[in-house]
Write a protein that holds these residues in place. Structure first.
Motif, PDB file in Angstrom:
ATOM      1  N   LEU A   1       4.755  -4.182 -11.586  1.00 27.95           N
ATOM      2  CA  LEU A   1       5.468  -5.456 -11.495  1.00 27.95           C
ATOM      3  C   LEU A   1       6.873  -5.260 -10.952  1.00 27.95           C
ATOM      4  CD1 LEU A   1       4.483  -7.363 -14.759  1.00 27.95           C
ATOM      5  CD2 LEU A   1       3.797  -7.853 -12.437  1.00 27.95           C
ATOM      6  N   GLY A   2       7.458  -4.101 -11.176  1.00 33.48           N
ATOM      7  CA  GLY A   2       8.800  -3.835 -10.674  1.00 33.48           C
ATOM      8  C   GLY A   2       9.858  -4.460 -11.557  1.00 33.48           C
ATOM      9  N   PRO A   3      11.140  -4.147 -11.290  1.00 29.63           N
ATOM     10  CA  PRO A   3      12.225  -4.650 -12.150  1.00 29.63           C
ATOM     11  C   PRO A   3      12.348  -6.163 -12.132  1.00 29.63           C
ATOM     12  CG  PRO A   3      13.090  -3.629 -10.148  1.00 29.63           C
ATOM     13  CD  PRO A   3      11.641  -3.288 -10.207  1.00 29.63           C
ATOM     14  N   ALA A   4      11.931  -6.816 -11.031  1.00 32.57           N
ATOM     15  CA  ALA A   4      12.023  -8.274 -10.948  1.00 32.57           C
ATOM     16  C   ALA A   4      10.763  -8.954 -11.458  1.00 32.57           C
ATOM     17  CB  ALA A   4      12.296  -8.705  -9.505  1.00 32.57           C
ATOM     18  N   ALA A   5       9.822  -8.175 -11.984  1.00 31.12           N
ATOM     19  CA  ALA A   5       8.567  -8.713 -12.528  1.00 31.12           C
ATOM     20  C   ALA A   5       7.855  -9.577 -11.499  1.00 31.12           C
ATOM     21  CB  ALA A   5       8.823  -9.523 -13.810  1.00 31.12           C
ATOM     22  N   ARG A   6       7.661  -9.028 -10.297  1.00 31.28           N
ATOM     23  CA  ARG A   6       6.948  -9.755  -9.261  1.00 31.28           C
ATOM     24  C   ARG A   6       5.862  -8.863  -8.673  1.00 31.28           C
ATOM     25  NH1 ARG A   6      10.121 -13.212  -5.027  1.00 31.28           N
ATOM     26  NH2 ARG A   6       8.026 -14.036  -4.955  1.00 31.28           N
ATOM     27  N   CYS A   7       4.711  -9.452  -8.434  1.00 27.30           N
ATOM     28  CA  CYS A   7       3.617  -8.731  -7.795  1.00 27.30           C
ATOM     29  C   CYS A   7       3.806  -8.848  -6.280  1.00 27.30           C
ATOM     30  CB  CYS A   7       2.285  -9.339  -8.213  1.00 27.30           C
ATOM     31  SG  CYS A   7       0.858  -8.486  -7.532  1.00 27.30           S
ATOM     32  N   THR A   8       3.760  -7.726  -5.582  1.00 26.76           N
ATOM     33  CA  THR A   8       4.113  -7.740  -4.162  1.00 26.76           C
ATOM     34  C   THR A   8       2.933  -7.480  -3.238  1.00 26.76           C
ATOM     35  OG1 THR A   8       4.731  -5.406  -4.319  1.00 26.76           O
ATOM     36  CG2 THR A   8       6.493  -7.037  -4.606  1.00 26.76           C
ATOM     37  N   TRP A   9       1.710  -7.540  -3.735  1.00 30.32           N
ATOM     38  CA  TRP A   9       0.553  -7.345  -2.874  1.00 30.32           C
ATOM     39  C   TRP A   9      -0.531  -8.351  -3.260  1.00 30.32           C
ATOM     40  CZ3 TRP A   9       1.616  -4.621  -7.197  1.00 30.32           C
ATOM     41  CH2 TRP A   9       0.615  -4.506  -8.167  1.00 30.32           C
ATOM     42  N   PRO A  10      -1.429  -8.718  -2.328  1.00 32.08           N
ATOM     43  CA  PRO A  10      -2.498  -9.655  -2.668  1.00 32.08           C
ATOM     44  C   PRO A  10      -3.500  -9.028  -3.621  1.00 32.08           C
ATOM     45  CG  PRO A  10      -2.762  -8.833  -0.433  1.00 32.08           C
ATOM     46  CD  PRO A  10      -1.430  -8.346  -0.905  1.00 32.08           C
ATOM     47  N   VAL A  11      -3.932  -9.792  -4.601  1.00 32.69           N
ATOM     48  CA  VAL A  11      -4.843  -9.285  -5.622  1.00 32.69           C
ATOM     49  C   VAL A  11      -6.243  -9.859  -5.394  1.00 32.69           C
ATOM     50  CG1 VAL A  11      -5.348  -9.164  -8.090  1.00 32.69           C
ATOM     51  CG2 VAL A  11      -2.978  -9.034  -7.292  1.00 32.69           C
ATOM     52  N   PHE A  12      -7.216  -8.968  -5.201  1.00 34.82           N
ATOM     53  CA  PHE A  12      -8.625  -9.343  -5.089  1.00 34.82           C
ATOM     54  C   PHE A  12      -9.374  -8.643  -6.206  1.00 34.82           C
ATOM     55  CE2 PHE A  12      -6.925  -9.954  -0.900  1.00 34.82           C
ATOM     56  CZ  PHE A  12      -7.630 -11.018  -0.347  1.00 34.82           C
ATOM     57  N   GLU A  13     -10.149  -9.405  -6.982  1.00 37.55           N
ATOM     58  CA  GLU A  13     -10.989  -8.801  -8.011  1.00 37.55           C
ATOM     59  C   GLU A  13     -12.421  -8.677  -7.500  1.00 37.55           C
ATOM     60  OE1 GLU A  13     -10.878 -10.636 -11.834  1.00 37.55           O
ATOM     61  OE2 GLU A  13      -8.760 -10.185 -12.165  1.00 37.55           O
ATOM     62  N   CYS A  14     -13.188  -7.812  -8.133  1.00 37.72           N
ATOM     63  CA  CYS A  14     -14.612  -7.742  -7.838  1.00 37.72           C
ATOM     64  C   CYS A  14     -15.246  -9.083  -8.207  1.00 37.72           C
ATOM     65  CB  CYS A  14     -15.249  -6.589  -8.603  1.00 37.72           C
ATOM     66  SG  CYS A  14     -14.680  -4.960  -8.036  1.00 37.72           S
ATOM     67  N   ASN A  15     -16.314  -9.446  -7.508  1.00 41.38           N
ATOM     68  CA  ASN A  15     -16.850 -10.798  -7.665  1.00 41.38           C
ATOM     69  C   ASN A  15     -18.314 -10.806  -8.096  1.00 41.38           C
ATOM     70  OD1 ASN A  15     -18.555 -10.733  -5.190  1.00 41.38           O
ATOM     71  ND2 ASN A  15     -16.564 -10.589  -4.154  1.00 41.38           N
ATOM     72  N   ALA A  16     -18.908 -11.992  -8.040  1.00 40.24           N
ATOM     73  CA  ALA A  16     -20.264 -12.172  -8.545  1.00 40.24           C
ATOM     74  C   ALA A  16     -21.307 -11.390  -7.750  1.00 40.24           C
ATOM     75  CB  ALA A  16     -20.625 -13.658  -8.538  1.00 40.24           C
ATOM     76  N   LEU A  17     -21.001 -11.004  -6.519  1.00 42.56           N
ATOM     77  CA  LEU A  17     -21.953 -10.254  -5.703  1.00 42.56           C
ATOM     78  C   LEU A  17     -21.756  -8.746  -5.812  1.00 42.56           C
ATOM     79  CD1 LEU A  17     -21.996 -12.440  -2.442  1.00 42.56           C
ATOM     80  CD2 LEU A  17     -23.529 -12.533  -4.423  1.00 42.56           C
ATOM     81  N   CYS A  18     -20.749  -8.314  -6.543  1.00 44.61           N
ATOM     82  CA  CYS A  18     -20.496  -6.880  -6.701  1.00 44.61           C
ATOM     83  C   CYS A  18     -21.455  -6.295  -7.739  1.00 44.61           C
ATOM     84  CB  CYS A  18     -19.055  -6.631  -7.139  1.00 44.61           C
ATOM     85  SG  CYS A  18     -17.804  -7.138  -5.926  1.00 44.61           S
ATOM     86  N   PRO A  19     -22.020  -5.112  -7.479  1.00 45.34           N
ATOM     87  CA  PRO A  19     -22.950  -4.502  -8.446  1.00 45.34           C
ATOM     88  C   PRO A  19     -22.260  -3.786  -9.597  1.00 45.34           C
ATOM     89  CG  PRO A  19     -22.750  -3.103  -6.517  1.00 45.34           C
ATOM     90  CD  PRO A  19     -21.924  -4.340  -6.225  1.00 45.34           C
ATOM     91  N   CYS A  20     -20.930  -3.668  -9.556  1.00 44.12           N
ATOM     92  CA  CYS A  20     -20.227  -2.978 -10.642  1.00 44.12           C
ATOM     93  C   CYS A  20     -20.363  -3.771 -11.944  1.00 44.12           C
ATOM     94  CB  CYS A  20     -18.747  -2.785 -10.284  1.00 44.12           C
ATOM     95  SG  CYS A  20     -17.876  -4.306  -9.853  1.00 44.12           S
TER      96      CYS A  20
END
Length: 305
Positions: free
Chosen positions: A91-110
């Motif tokens: 998050l860094g000292p300013a508590a900000r996320c600096t990259w796009p976040v993609f999660e695994c989805n319904a089609l992922c086999p994990c």
């Protein structure tokens, strides 16, 4: 025993989430009831929406026999999103996320316990809707939340710009404004806009109040489609009983023309801010673009493309 002497059946405590979350969302004081709305844990498509947020448009990763890690998992395009304790990384000292976040989805086999599945799991800690002294309803946590941990989403109707503008311009100074505009800068200088209104259909996030020094950070998280889930993470450690809040402005378009700071486009009075923080700006933020008309630019928007 006479029928009139039979003990009354115990009443179930009110669950604002209507059983649709992992944990119930209680209400304080007992017997109080927020205004009616349709509870939905996820976004729904509203008027003018460019895409259906429930439609799966992302392909799944191929991580069947190996863990989802950067370099081999197509969902992790930059780095790991979460640490081993499911907290948002870096998050860094300013508590900000600096990259796009993609999660695994319904089609992922994990598996469902994959470390890249956090927001999609929904609420994990008990929350409570409560009546505040000066801000209407609010939302607090009943359990400790460590910094970086996912708390809840801000879910509602996903609107097109024209519908969001129509709804917000019809509001009076006495109406609550639930509409949020999220703008993300992407490659090529383009800006992606998402407008969400949980006034009629929404989740527990609709009860969050603004603070000029919030304890939550909003991060757009994509799971099944390009329509982002507006995920709220703890910007710092949060104690049980503490009110949850985020910055309504998101640092986007929260400007005025300097001459009439209390009034957005159309001359409507801005609402006072009651967050009580040391850096309180005195007024709630507003999105000037939603007051823009072809004849008259919104305050602070003159000449802006």
């Amino acid at each position: 025993m006479a029928a009139s002497d039979e003990p009354e059946a115990p009443t179930e405590p009110l669950d604002v989430a209507c059983g649709l979350e992992n944990v119930p969302v209680s209400v304080w004081p007992p017997g109080a009831m927020p205004g009616p709305f349709q509870y939905s844990p996820d976004h729904v498509a509203g008027p003018g929406a460019d895409a259906d947020p429930s439609e799966i448009t992302f392909p799944g990763c191929a991580c069947l026999a190996r863990p989802c890690v950067p370099g081999t998992c197509s969902c992790l395009r930059h780095q790991e999103n979460y640490d081993a304790d499911a907290r948002l990384r870096d998050l860094g000292p300013a508590a900000r996320c600096t990259w796009p976040v993609f999660e695994c989805n319904a089609l992922c086999p994990c598996p469902g316990h994959c470390g890249n599945r956090v927001v999609q799991r929904g609420l994990q800690r008990p929350l409570q809707v409560f009546r505040t002294d000066s801000k209407g309803w609010g939302l607090c946590t009943l359990a400790f939340i460590p910094r970086g941990r996912f708390v809840c989403e801000y879910a509602g109707e996903v609107l097109g710009f024209s519908e969001a503008q129509r709804r917000i311009q019809r509001q009076t100074e006495h109406d609550s404004n639930y509409i949020i505009a999220v703008r993300e800068h992407v490659a090529g200088g383009r800006v992606m806009e998402t407008f969400v209104d949980p006034a009629r259909v929404g989740n527990v996030g609709r009860f969050l109040n603004h603070s000029c020094e919030p304890n939550l950070l909003m991060v757009p998280v994509r799971v099944d489609s390009m329509v982002p889930r507006l995920a709220l993470f703890a910007a710092r450690d949060i104690s049980p009983g503490e009110e949850l809040s985020y910055d309504y402005s998101g640092r986007f378009l929260n400007r005025s023309d300097g001459g009439d700071e209390g009034r957005p486009g159309g001359g409507k009075p801005r609402k006072p801010c009651y967050c009580g923080s040391a850096s309180c700006a005195a007024f709630l933020p507003y999105d000037a673009s939603l007051y823009r008309t072809p004849e008259k630019p919104a305050p602070g928007q003159e000449g802006e493309v």
